[in-house]
Scaffold this motif. Structure first.
Motif, short mmCIF file in Angstrom:
data_model
loop_
_atom_site.label_atom_id
_atom_site.label_comp_id
_atom_site.label_asym_id
_atom_site.label_seq_id
_atom_site.Cartn_x
_atom_site.Cartn_y
_atom_site.Cartn_z
N GLU A 9 20.47 45.82 82.27
CA GLU A 9 21.60 46.66 82.19
C GLU A 9 22.03 46.80 83.77
N TRP A 14 24.32 40.40 80.85
CA TRP A 14 25.26 40.37 79.76
C TRP A 14 26.08 41.77 79.39
N GLU A 15 27.04 41.47 78.39
CA GLU A 15 27.71 42.61 77.91
C GLU A 15 27.79 42.59 76.52
N LEU A 16 27.89 43.58 75.90
CA LEU A 16 27.79 43.77 74.47
C LEU A 16 29.40 43.53 73.91
N VAL A 17 29.66 42.64 73.16
CA VAL A 17 30.88 42.44 72.66
C VAL A 17 30.91 42.47 70.87
N ASP A 18 32.14 42.54 70.31
CA ASP A 18 32.47 42.22 69.07
C ASP A 18 31.86 40.92 68.64
N ARG A 19 31.55 40.62 67.56
CA ARG A 19 31.01 39.50 67.01
C ARG A 19 32.38 38.67 66.39
N VAL A 25 25.57 33.84 65.01
CA VAL A 25 25.07 34.70 65.93
C VAL A 25 23.55 34.01 66.47
#
Length: 89
Positions: A9, A14-19, A25
């Motif tokens: 973090e 990396w950053e969390l994105v919508d799949r 995945v």
């Protein structure tokens, strides 16, 4: 594991994105390692979060890959050559 996640973090690895619904995945797994001192005593326990890249299929998940890697002696040679020739790095 908390230390590894906090470093991910902090470094914005990396950053969390919508799949995307059309994409598979790629999973992750934890790899644990025990670091020892020269005398064999415990220095620390390390945890690494790694992607399961081996589960990807060419042509489905990616088309080509490229990982630029240079050996340290090659880099040293180039720096020495640049110094000798007066080149800017």
């Amino acid at each position: 594991m908390k230390d590894e996640l906090s470093m991910i973090e902090k470094n914005a690895t990396w950053e969390l994105v919508d799949r995307p619904s059309s994409k598979p995945v790629i999973g992750v797994k934890w790899v644990f390692k025990t670091k020892l001192n020269l005398d064999g005593s415990l220095q620390k326990n390390k945890a690494r979060l790694v992607a399961k890249g081996y589960s990807q299929k060419p042509g489905v998940d990616y088309n080509e890959t490229f990982a630029p890697v240079a050996r340290l002696d090659t880099i040293r040679t180039l720096i020495a050559l640049a110094a000798q020739k007066g080149w800017q790095l």
